[in-house]
Design a protein around this motif. Structure first.
Motif, PDB file in Angstrom:
ATOM      1  N   ASN A  27       0.825  -1.204   0.000  1.00 15.60           N
ATOM      2  CA  ASN A  27       0.000   0.000   0.000  1.00 15.60           C
ATOM      3  C   ASN A  27       0.861   1.256   0.000  1.00 15.60           C
ATOM      4  O   ASN A  27       2.096   1.189  -0.025  1.00 15.60           O
ATOM      5  N   PRO A 172      -5.325  -3.014  11.606  1.00 18.20           N
ATOM      6  CA  PRO A 172      -3.869  -3.145  11.669  1.00 18.20           C
ATOM      7  C   PRO A 172      -3.443  -3.849  12.956  1.00 18.20           C
ATOM      8  O   PRO A 172      -4.224  -3.969  13.910  1.00 18.20           O
ATOM      9  N   ASP A 222      -0.368  -3.210   8.570  1.00 17.03           N
ATOM     10  CA  ASP A 222      -1.791  -3.262   8.247  1.00 17.03           C
ATOM     11  C   ASP A 222      -2.041  -4.504   7.404  1.00 17.03           C
ATOM     12  O   ASP A 222      -1.143  -5.002   6.715  1.00 17.03           O
ATOM     13  N   ILE A 233       1.220   1.378   7.887  1.00 23.83           N
ATOM     14  CA  ILE A 233       0.197   1.969   8.745  1.00 23.83           C
ATOM     15  C   ILE A 233      -0.113   3.389   8.276  1.00 23.83           C
ATOM     16  O   ILE A 233       0.790   4.209   8.119  1.00 23.83           O
ATOM     17  N   ARG A 234      -1.404   3.684   8.065  1.00 22.42           N
ATOM     18  CA  ARG A 234      -1.796   5.025   7.619  1.00 22.42           C
ATOM     19  C   ARG A 234      -1.767   6.022   8.780  1.00 22.42           C
ATOM     20  O   ARG A 234      -1.183   7.093   8.673  1.00 22.42           O
ATOM     21  N   ASP A 316      -6.289   2.270   9.758  1.00 19.48           N
ATOM     22  CA  ASP A 316      -6.062   2.301   8.321  1.00 19.48           C
ATOM     23  C   ASP A 316      -6.975   3.315   7.649  1.00 19.48           C
ATOM     24  O   ASP A 316      -7.782   3.991   8.308  1.00 19.48           O
TER      25      ASP A 316
END
Length: 456
Positions: A27, A172, A222, A233-234, A316
Motif C-alpha cells: 500500500n 492493523p 496493516d 500503517i496510515r 487504516d
C-alpha cells in the motif's frame, strides 16, 4: 471520444486501473530503505499482460522506458491537478508505443524519459494505455499505481481518490514496542540502551519503569482480506494520560522528503532485522510534514513518581483500528546518567541518517563483453539476441546499427540481454547480407565494439 477541450474541462472521476478484482501486494507509504512506497502495488494474478486503464480523463504527459525502478511507465495528467502513474508495464498501447519508437529512432536511444503535449495523446477514463508487466525494480508481476499533486509533486495515497477500489474490514496489528531512552537524560527499566518488547495480542505482558526522557517506536503492519501481504500503517497516535503527544498521517508526502524515512524509522535496526520500528518522536533533522507532535517533539518526560497511562492507536484508511495500552511507572533511579558523552551523542546523531550512499567502484579499465546468443537462428527468425556483461562498473549505455542505420534493441527483463526483432525496425528486408555493429559502454567510459554480418 471526448474533444480535448471537453477532457480538460470535465469534472474528473476516477476508476480502477484494472479489469480484475483488486488485491494489494503493497500500500501507499510503506517504509522502505531511502523512500516511502509511493503508491499501490496491485496484484495481477501472478501474470503479465493484464489491461491497464487510465483511471480518469486527461492526457499522457510522460512516458519512460527503463528509468529508475519503474521500468516502463506511463504518466497521465488529469485536469483536476493530479497525475496518475502506472509502473512496471510490459507494453504500451499501440499509439503510445508508436510515439516511443519515433523518439527512440530520432534520438538513437533505447532508454528514455519523454514529456508529451496535451494534444499528443489524450485519454478518457477507462481507456487502455498499457499491459501490466514486471519491468524495473519489480519482484514479480504487478501494477504500481501512483497519484501525484501537479502543483507540489507530492505523493498522494491513491485510496483518497479511489476509495471503492478495495473493501477492507481488517484492523492493523502492532507486533512490538521499542523504548528509546534519551542518552544522558533518561532510563527505561533501569537501562540506558534501547529495548524491544513484543506484544502478545494487545498486551506487553510486563510492568515498566522509567525516569527522565524516553521516546517510543512501534513495529506494526496493516492487513486486508484477500491478501497475506503486510502493509504500512496510515494513522498512528500516541497518547499519554489521554493527551496526544504524537501522530502520523502517511499521505501527501513531499518527494524531496522521501529519504527522511530513514530517520523517522529505525534504519539501523531494519538493516539488521528487516523490521521497521517507526519512532513516535522527532529526531533532529526530521522535518516530515506528515508527523505532528506536542512541544516535547513526542519525547515523554517521566519526572513524577506515579503511573503514566500510555496508549497507541493505529488505524487504516477505512477506519479499522487497534489500540495498545500500557502503563509506565515513574521511578527515580540512582543510576548516574552520563553527561560527558559527546562521542556517543555524535554517534547517536548520525545513527539512522543514511541519507546517501557512496559507491566505490574502484578502477575499471576493461571494456564490456558483447556476446551473441543463438546466432544460428538469426537468419530464420530475424530476432537478434546479445548478452552485455561488465563485471566491474556495469553497463551504462549501448547502441546498435545495421548498415549504419540505428536500430532499437530492447532490454530483456531481469537479465543482461538485449533483443531486436528486425521485422519491427525501419530496415527493409531484401535477403542480403548486412553489417551489424553494437557499441557498449560501461559506467567508467570503456567502450566495446562488436561487429558481425546478418542476413535480412
Amino acid at each position: 471520444m471526448l474533444s480535448l477541450a471537453g477532457i480538460l474541462l470535465a469534472a474528473v472521476t476516477y476508476c480502477s486501473p484494472v479489469h480484475i478484482e483488486v488485491s494489494l501486494a503493497g500500500n501507499f507509504g510503506e517504509p522502505r530503505p531511502n523512500h516511502f512506497h509511493g503508491g499501490l502495488d496491485i496484484k495481477t494474478q501472478q501474470e503479465e499482460g493484464k489491461a491497464v486503464c487510465s483511471i480518469g480523463d486527461g492526457y499522457v504527459s510522460r512516458v519512460s522506458v527503463n528509468v529508475g525502478g519503474m521500468g516502463n511507465a506511463v504518466y497521465v495528467r488529469h485536469p483536476d491537478g493530479y497525475t496518475s502513474v502506472y509502473g512496471h508495464l510490459q507494453r504500451f498501447a499501440p499509439g503510445i508505443e508508436a510515439l516511443v519508437r519515433k523518439y527512440q529512432y530520432h534520438h538513437q536511444c533505447t532508454d528514455l524519459d519523454i514529456e508529451l503535449d496535451a494534444r499528443d495523446y489524450p485519454v478518457t477514463q477507462g481507456q487502455i494505455i498499457a499491459l501490466s508487466g514486471d519491468t524495473g525494480a519489480s519482484m514479480g508481476p504487478h501494477l504500481h499505481l501512483e497519484i501525484r499533486d501537479n502543483a507540489t509533486g507530492n505523493l498522494m495515497d491513491p485510496l483518497e481518490f479511489i476509495p471503492e477500489l478495495l473493501t477492507d474490514t481488517v484492523s492493523p496489528k502492532a507486533h512490538a514496542l521499542m523504548a528509546y531512552p534519551i542518552e544522558g537524560e533518561g532510563l527505561f527499566c533501569g537501562k540506558t540502551e534501547q529495548q524491544r518488547f513484543d506484544f502478545n495480542d494487545h498486551d506487553l505482558g510486563q510492568e515498566f519503569t522509567a525516569w527522565g526522557k524516553v521516546g517510543f517506536g512501534l513495529y506494526a503492519d496493516d492487513y486486508m482480506q484477500g491478501s497475506a501481504n503486510p502493509c504500512g500503517i496510515r494513522y498512528t497516535t500516541l497518547l499519554v494520560d489521554g493527551k496526544e503527544v504524537f501522530s502520523s498521517n502517511v499521505h501527501n508526502i513531499p518527494m524531496k522528503d522521501n529519504i527522511q524515512v530513514n530517520i523517522w524509522g529505525d534504519y539501523d535496526y531494519f538493516m539488521e532485522n528487516q523490521q521497521w520500528f517507526m519512532r513516535s518522536f522527532i529526531l533532529p533533522g526530521n522535518t516530515l510534514s506528515i508527523l505532528k507532535t506536542d512541544t516535547t517533539k513526542g519525547i515523554i518526560d517521566f519526572n513524577e513518581e506515579r503511573e503514566y497511562q500510555i496508549r497507541y492507536i493505529i488505524s487504516d484508511f477505512f477506519g479499522n483500528k487497534s489500540e495498545y495500552p500500557f502503563v509506565v511507572k515513574g521511578m527515580k533511579d540512582s543510576l548516574l546518567l552520563a553527561t560527558d558523552s559527546l562521542n556517543r551523542k555524535e554517534m547517536t546523531a548520525n545513527k539512522g541518517k543514511h541519507l546517501s550512499v557512496d559507491k566505490d567502484m574502484g578502477i575499471d579499465e576493461l571494456p564490456p563483453d558483447v556476446i551473441p546468443i543463438n546466432e544460428r537462428q538469426w537468419k530464420e527468425e530475424h530476432i537478434l539476441i546479445f548478452e552485455l556483461r561488465d563485471r566491474q562498473s556495469g553497463i551504462r549505455d549501448y547502441k546498435a546499427y545495421i548498415d549504419d542505420q540505428f536500430v532499437v534493441f530492447e532490454h530483456v527483463k531481469k537479465s543482461s540481454r538485449i533483443i531486436c526483432d528486425l521485422r519491427h525496425t525501419p530496415i527493409t528486408p531484401n535477403g542480403r547480407e548486412r553489417q551489424l555493429r553494437i557499441f557498449a559502454t560501461d559506467s567508467t567510459g570503456n567502450t566495446a565494439t562488436y561487429s558481425t554480418k546478418v542476413v535480412y
